[in-house]
Every structure is written in C-alpha cells, then in structure tokens.
Design a protein around this motif. Structure first.
Motif, PDB file in Angstrom:
ATOM      1  N   PRO A   3       0.847  -0.962   0.008  1.00  0.00           N
ATOM      2  CA  PRO A   3      -0.065  -0.047  -0.185  1.00  0.00           C
ATOM      3  C   PRO A   3       0.720   1.331  -0.171  1.00  0.00           C
ATOM      4  CG  PRO A   3      -0.264  -1.203   2.011  1.00  0.00           C
ATOM      5  CD  PRO A   3       0.858  -1.757   1.101  1.00  0.00           C
ATOM      6  N   PRO A   4       0.271   2.284  -0.612  1.00  0.00           N
ATOM      7  CA  PRO A   4       1.175   3.688  -0.475  1.00  0.00           C
ATOM      8  C   PRO A   4       1.976   3.999   0.588  1.00  0.00           C
ATOM      9  CG  PRO A   4      -0.841   3.823  -1.723  1.00  0.00           C
ATOM     10  CD  PRO A   4      -1.013   2.573  -1.293  1.00  0.00           C
ATOM     11  N   ALA A   5       1.024   3.999   1.826  1.00  0.00           N
ATOM     12  CA  ALA A   5       1.388   4.432   3.042  1.00  0.00           C
ATOM     13  C   ALA A   5       2.913   3.779   3.735  1.00  0.00           C
ATOM     14  CB  ALA A   5       0.398   4.099   4.205  1.00  0.00           C
ATOM     15  N   ASP A   6       3.079   2.460   3.126  1.00  0.00           N
ATOM     16  CA  ASP A   6       4.204   1.798   3.570  1.00  0.00           C
ATOM     17  C   ASP A   6       5.361   2.309   2.963  1.00  0.00           C
ATOM     18  OD1 ASP A   6       2.407  -0.055   4.547  1.00  0.00           O
ATOM     19  OD2 ASP A   6       3.192  -1.889   3.758  1.00  0.00           O
ATOM     20  N   LEU A   7       5.303   3.020   1.932  1.00  0.00           N
ATOM     21  CA  LEU A   7       6.538   3.900   1.306  1.00  0.00           C
ATOM     22  C   LEU A   7       7.065   4.822   1.823  1.00  0.00           C
ATOM     23  CD1 LEU A   7       5.378   3.440  -2.529  1.00  0.00           C
ATOM     24  CD2 LEU A   7       6.794   1.774  -1.324  1.00  0.00           C
ATOM     25  N   ALA A   8       6.354   5.401   2.822  1.00  0.00           N
ATOM     26  CA  ALA A   8       6.732   6.581   3.270  1.00  0.00           C
ATOM     27  C   ALA A   8       7.880   6.726   4.257  1.00  0.00           C
ATOM     28  CB  ALA A   8       5.547   7.153   4.329  1.00  0.00           C
ATOM     29  N   GLY A   9       8.826   7.438   4.111  1.00  0.00           N
ATOM     30  CA  GLY A   9      10.106   7.374   4.634  1.00  0.00           C
ATOM     31  C   GLY A   9      11.056   6.506   4.215  1.00  0.00           C
ATOM     32  N   LYS A  10      10.884   5.721   3.298  1.00  0.00           N
ATOM     33  CA  LYS A  10      11.759   4.672   2.768  1.00  0.00           C
ATOM     34  C   LYS A  10      12.946   5.129   1.839  1.00  0.00           C
ATOM     35  CE  LYS A  10       9.619   0.818   4.407  1.00  0.00           C
ATOM     36  NZ  LYS A  10       8.739   1.498   5.183  1.00  0.00           N
ATOM     37  N   GLU A  11      14.016   4.916   2.205  1.00  0.00           N
ATOM     38  CA  GLU A  11      15.128   5.387   1.664  1.00  0.00           C
ATOM     39  C   GLU A  11      15.191   5.083   0.136  1.00  0.00           C
ATOM     40  OE1 GLU A  11      19.122   5.131   3.083  1.00  0.00           O
ATOM     41  OE2 GLU A  11      18.646   6.017   4.934  1.00  0.00           O
ATOM     42  N   SER A  12      15.163   3.737  -0.168  1.00  0.00           N
ATOM     43  CA  SER A  12      15.013   3.099  -1.467  1.00  0.00           C
ATOM     44  C   SER A  12      13.786   2.464  -1.556  1.00  0.00           C
ATOM     45  CB  SER A  12      16.319   2.192  -1.600  1.00  0.00           C
ATOM     46  OG  SER A  12      16.109   1.475  -2.943  1.00  0.00           O
ATOM     47  N   PRO A  13      12.342   3.166  -1.857  1.00  0.00           N
ATOM     48  CA  PRO A  13      11.200   2.429  -1.912  1.00  0.00           C
ATOM     49  C   PRO A  13      10.998   1.333  -2.784  1.00  0.00           C
ATOM     50  CG  PRO A  13      11.367   4.657  -2.504  1.00  0.00           C
ATOM     51  CD  PRO A  13      12.448   4.494  -1.992  1.00  0.00           C
ATOM     52  N   LEU A  14      11.802   1.395  -3.931  1.00  0.00           N
ATOM     53  CA  LEU A  14      11.711   0.526  -5.069  1.00  0.00           C
ATOM     54  C   LEU A  14      12.527  -1.101  -4.374  1.00  0.00           C
ATOM     55  CD1 LEU A  14      10.373   0.852  -7.520  1.00  0.00           C
ATOM     56  CD2 LEU A  14      12.440   1.114  -8.839  1.00  0.00           C
ATOM     57  N   ALA A  15      13.390  -0.631  -3.876  1.00  0.00           N
ATOM     58  CA  ALA A  15      14.297  -1.941  -3.370  1.00  0.00           C
ATOM     59  C   ALA A  15      13.589  -2.551  -1.996  1.00  0.00           C
ATOM     60  CB  ALA A  15      15.710  -1.359  -2.637  1.00  0.00           C
ATOM     61  N   TYR A  16      12.640  -1.722  -1.145  1.00  0.00           N
ATOM     62  CA  TYR A  16      11.781  -2.157  -0.452  1.00  0.00           C
ATOM     63  C   TYR A  16      10.916  -2.921  -1.022  1.00  0.00           C
ATOM     64  CZ  TYR A  16       7.894  -2.107   3.084  1.00  0.00           C
ATOM     65  OH  TYR A  16       7.024  -2.646   3.769  1.00  0.00           O
ATOM     66  N   VAL A  17       9.850  -2.685  -1.910  1.00  0.00           N
ATOM     67  CA  VAL A  17       9.383  -3.286  -2.719  1.00  0.00           C
ATOM     68  C   VAL A  17       9.702  -4.598  -3.310  1.00  0.00           C
ATOM     69  CG1 VAL A  17       7.575  -3.232  -4.568  1.00  0.00           C
ATOM     70  CG2 VAL A  17       7.913  -1.520  -3.272  1.00  0.00           C
ATOM     71  N   ALA A  18      10.634  -4.508  -3.700  1.00  0.00           N
ATOM     72  CA  ALA A  18      11.465  -5.858  -4.530  1.00  0.00           C
ATOM     73  C   ALA A  18      11.712  -6.743  -3.289  1.00  0.00           C
ATOM     74  CB  ALA A  18      12.450  -5.504  -5.004  1.00  0.00           C
ATOM     75  N   GLU A  19      12.054  -6.324  -2.218  1.00  0.00           N
ATOM     76  CA  GLU A  19      12.511  -7.321  -1.281  1.00  0.00           C
ATOM     77  C   GLU A  19      11.118  -8.046  -0.736  1.00  0.00           C
ATOM     78  OE1 GLU A  19      13.748  -5.393   2.336  1.00  0.00           O
ATOM     79  OE2 GLU A  19      15.110  -7.298   2.782  1.00  0.00           O
TER      80      GLU A  19
END
Lengths: 496, 74
Positions: A251-267
């Motif tokens: 969800p969009p809210a999970d991406l807030a404050g992430k240094e590398s949001p795309l890497a977080y999603v890929a993980e």
C-alpha cells in the motif's frame, strides 16, 4: 568548420537508448516513496500525466531536431528563432543543468555502491567523493574516445537496465504475494496528484539528450523524431508499469520514509535478490545518466563556442576522435568537483529548474520559427499545432509554479551568473572595466562603513573581542583592496 | 610608472581572486557545516540559500575583477 567535422555515427538504436538512459536516473529509485504519500495509487495516473506533459515538449524537440540538426539542442533552436540573450540563456541553462545532472547521477551512483557494500557486509570503507570523481573520469574518457563509443556504452547500459527492470515488473505482475491494492486512492486530493506530478516529473527529464547530440545522428530527419517518440513512449510504459507493480505489492502508506522504496518493494516479493537487482539497476541508471549528461554538456558548450559566446577552445575537436575534447574535459572537471562535494540537494534544485526552463524555451522557439520561417524544410511536424507547444509551455510553467522555493531561488542565481557571463562576452572591454571599477568602489565604501560600525560597537550583535578585531581587520583589508582595484579598473583605459 | 602599475594591478588582482575563492569556500561551508550556520545566526533553509547567493555573487565578482586586473596588460 568544426561543425562539419563532427561525425554522424549514431543510429536509431543508439539515439533511442540515449533518450531512455538520459531520463532513467537514480532519482526514480528514491522519489517514488514521497510521491506515493502525496498521490496514493493515483500516482499511476500521475506517471501517465507526466509522460503526456513530457510528450508535448518532446514533439517540439522532434520537429526542431529534424529541421535544424546541428549540435546544441535547444540552444541551437533558440539561436535560429530568437538569437541574442534569449538563445544564450537557453544554452546556459542547458549547459549548467547537464553538468549538475551528471554530478547528481555520479553522487547517486556512489551512494548506491556504498549501500550495496553495507548490505553485503563487505569489510570495505567507501569514500563517496572518490567514487563519484572516478565515475566522472571514466565516462569522460569514453566521451573523448568518440560519439560511437559513447553511444555503444549507453546502449549496453540501457539494455542491462531495461532487462533488470523487466525482471522486477514481470516477477511483480505474476507474483501472488503482496498486500497492496490497486483501488484508486488520492490522499492529497486533486492538488496532491498535481504536486506528485510536479515532484516526479524529474524522472522524465534528460531524454532531450537526443537533440543535444543531433549533429552526430545519422539520417537526422527520420532518426531524431523516431528516437524521441520511441524513447518517450517507452518511458511512459516503464514508469507506469513500475508504479502498477509497486502498488500491487505494497500500500502507498508503506513507502513513506523509505530510503529506497523500490528496493523495499522488490524485497517483499523477491527477497534479498530483489534488493540486489534494484540496487544494480539503480547504479546502472546513474551511470547511463552520467554518460549522456557529459556528452550533452559538451555539445552545448561546443555550440555556444561556435557562436562566439564561449571561448574558442571549446569548439576545438580532437584530431583523431572528432570529439570536442576540451569542452568535455572542462565540463567534466566541474562535474567531478561538484560531485566530490556531495551537495545533492543544491544540485537537484539547479538541474530541475534548468531543464524545465529549457522545455519552455523550446516550445517558444517552435512557435516563433513556424511564424518566421514557414518554408523551412521540416521532415517531421508537431501534430495539432499550435495547441501542442502551447500546452507544453503551459504545463512546464505549471510545474515551475509547484517547484520548491529553493529551486526557484537557485534558478534566479543561475540566471544572474548567466547574465554576467553574457555581458562579459558581448560588452566592450572598457565598459566592463568601468562597471567593475564602480562596483569595486561601492564594495570598498561598504566595507569601510562596516569597519567603522564594528569598531564603534554599533552593530546589533555581540561578538568576543578577538572576533571584533578580526572582523575589523578583514573589513579594512577588503576596503583598501577594492578601493585600489576600483581606481585601477576605472583608469585602465587611461593607463593603456 | 607603467611597470609599477602593472605590479600593483597583479598584486591587487591576485588578492581579489584569493578573496573570491575564500568566499566560494565559505558559501559551501554555509551549506554544509551546521556549526558555521549557528555562528552567523542562520535559522531557516531559505536564509542558507540567501547567504550562499551573497557569498557566490561576491566570489564571482571578485574573481572576475581580479582576472581583469591581472590580465590588464594583455
């Protein structure tokens, strides 16, 4: 003379890859998080919107590039349509923006290398400025070696990049994992989507590198419009599918404050392998941007020197490689120096402003040339004229309106420096001496006043005694130096 | 007389170039060093850019003026 010697060595594949590689920078790997908090899943719409805004202006690039295929891109278009300070300002912003963009990308690459070393737990300490400077040095050598080598390197980097992003997208599309939802949501409302559009528009910037290198593109009448259109449409597809996969997984809210949001999603759906793939993709994106920006800045400087705005040495081509090696070298020294300082915010602001101003100028140039030179041979024509360039101008100005105040401030600074550079080149030497002499005397008087205020204790700040003495001494030295300089400058003509 | 003028021009031009470089270094320090910001009472980000702007303008002007003087005889 020099213009004729630039070799047309880049085909459709090279030119298209330069457009794609110039645009996909490390920024897309980090800006997604904040944009998602502004626009929610409507970010997918914002991505398409950005692509369409970009397309309005890119169509203008395609028409002008095919009609006037000389080095320099938007500067050359502005020169043909307006001339004078307007064209110089266009070239100035383009030159500075490309150098800052190269610095920004080199710093981005260094950060990603450092991140990868940390994740892999390797016992190495990464020195960011050195990595950034080495990156710039390597691509400087490739750029000096020849346009073909630059094009080949870019093609290789972009193919690897697209393959890695393809793995991310297809794995994500067919993955059963994830807690995301594709239901349309826009937490910031309509203005949130517009702000997100303004914020993420940077991911489309840089594609105009095709126009800057147009003097080295084979069969420009056909290749330039095709390369520009293919790269624009490819970018829209890539970014929109990436955004689609991102919101399918989280969800969009999970991406807030992430240094590398795309890497977080890929993980989330690929595990540690996903982090690795995205980190490598980000590094390659940064490298491809460094490559195209170094090429673009040198061709703009070359074109500015061709028309007498920059020193003639920038117009000199390498005897063996037929590249403007002095323009490449001097620009790269500046790029490496800025990259070594690591001042990313400063550089990003300057880049955004310069590129968006360039967009506005290109659309104005198209309208002016259509009116002034209707018989100019145009292998490609912008559809729905004049609506398309007017929309290009309107949307670009709207983006400027939504930029951060610091960006506008940086733009004003760059404009001022450009103005100074223009007058130094264009105004007679004795007049410059007179103006500089007058300003020297003004600074001298101001420093003398400051010295008096410091020593009499009239300044509304409390400083220790040793600081007062230091400030007084410095003000006196500046005052005397500038008084002497002022007198020498004003009397220079008489002295000669 | 012309020789003395040439020497003074080069000397003063050199000092101006030096002051210009110091000023640009200071502009960078204002951006990068929080303790420098505190010591000259800069509170907001906007002020940081204002100070940077002032230092950079002074720097560019000083270097330009210095170069004009040192290259006078050419």
């Amino acid at each position: 003379m020099g213009q004729a010697r630039l070799k047309r060595e880049l085909g459709l594949l090279h030119a298209t890859m330069m457009g794609i590689g110039g645009a996909i920078c490390a920024g897309v790997f980090v800006t997604l998080g904040y944009a998602a908090t502004l626009a929610g899943t409507a970010l997918i719409i914002a991505m398409v919107l950005c692509g369409i805004i970009n397309l309005f202006t890119m169509l203008s690039y395609a028409e002008l590039g095919a009609a006037i295929p000389s080095a320099g891109g938007e500067y050359t278009f502005a020169k043909a349509s307006f001339g004078g300070f307007f064209s110089f300002a266009t070239g100035w912003f383009e030159w500075i923006s490309n150098m800052f963009y190269a610095s920004f990308s080199a710093v981005g690459f260094a950060y990603l290398v450092s991140y990868a070393v940390q994740v892999a737990n390797l016992p190495i300490t990464i020195n960011l400025p050195i990595i950034a400077a080495i990156t710039v040095a390597i691509f400087t050598m490739i750029n000096i070696r020849g346009a073909k080598e630059t094009g080949r390197t870019e093609t290789l980097l972009v193919i690897i990049l697209l393959a890695l992003l393809g793995v991310f997208v297809f794995w994500g599309l067919f993955s059963g994992q994830g807690t995301g939802s594709l239901e349309l949501s826009a937490p910031g409302g309509f203005f949130g989507v517009i702000r997100a559009t303004s914020f993420i528009f940077v991911v489309y910037l840089g594609g105009e590198a095709i126009a800057v290198a147009q003097a080295e593109i084979k069969n420009p009448g056909k290749t330039i419009p095709r390369a520009i259109l293919i790269s624009c449409l490819t970018l829209i597809i890539i970014y929109t599918t990436i955004a689609y996969v991102v919101f399918k997984i989280v969800p969009p809210a999970d991406l807030a404050g992430k240094e590398s949001p795309l890497a977080y999603v890929a993980e989330q759906f690929m595990g540690p392998l996903g982090v690795g793939i995205i980190t490598v993709a980000g590094s390659i994106a940064a490298l491809s941007s460094v490559n195209t920006s170094i090429m673009a800045q040198s061709r703009v400087a070359y074109a500015l020197a061709r028309d007498g705005y920059f020193p003639k040495s920038f117009f000199v081509l390498h005897k063996r490689f037929y590249t403007p090696y002095i323009a490449i070298l001097i620009g790269s020294i500046f790029v490496a120096a800025v990259a070594a300082t690591g001042v990313v915010n400063f550089v990003t602001y300057a880049t955004d402003f310069g590129f968006i101003i360039g967009f506005v100028f290109v659309n104005f140039s198209l309208i002016k040339l259509r009116r002034d030179k209707p018989s100019l041979y145009r292998p490609f024509k912008v559809p729905l004229y004049p609506l398309t360039p007017i929309l290009g101008i309107g949307t670009s100005l709207l983006l400027i309106f939504f930029l951060e105040p610091s960006t506008l401030f940086m733009g004003a600074e760059l404009f001022l420096f450009g103005l100074i550079a223009y007058y130094i080149r264009m105004v007679r030497h004795d007049r410059i001496c007179l103006a500089v002499g007058g300003m020297n005397l003004g600074i001298s008087a101001y420093s003398a006043l400051l010295a008096y205020l410091v020593i009499s204790g009239s300044l509304p700040i409390s400083l220790p005694q040793n600081m007062i003495s230091l400030l007084f001494g410095a003000a006196i030295i500046v005052s005397v130096t500038y008084l002497t300089a002022g007198i020498l400058s004003i009397t220079q003509k008489a002295g000669e | 007389m012309a020789k003395i003028r040439k020497v003074i021009s080069r000397f003063v031009g050199g000092i101006q170039c030096g002051l210009g470089v110091i000023s640009s270094v200071f502009a960078f320090l204002v951006y990068a060093n929080p303790s420098i910001r505190e010591s000259i009472a800069i509170a907001s980000e906007q002020e940081v850019y204002l100070y940077m702007f002032l230092f950079l303008v002074f720097s560019v002007f000083s270097i330009l003026s210095g170069l004009l003087l040192t290259r006078e005889e050419k």
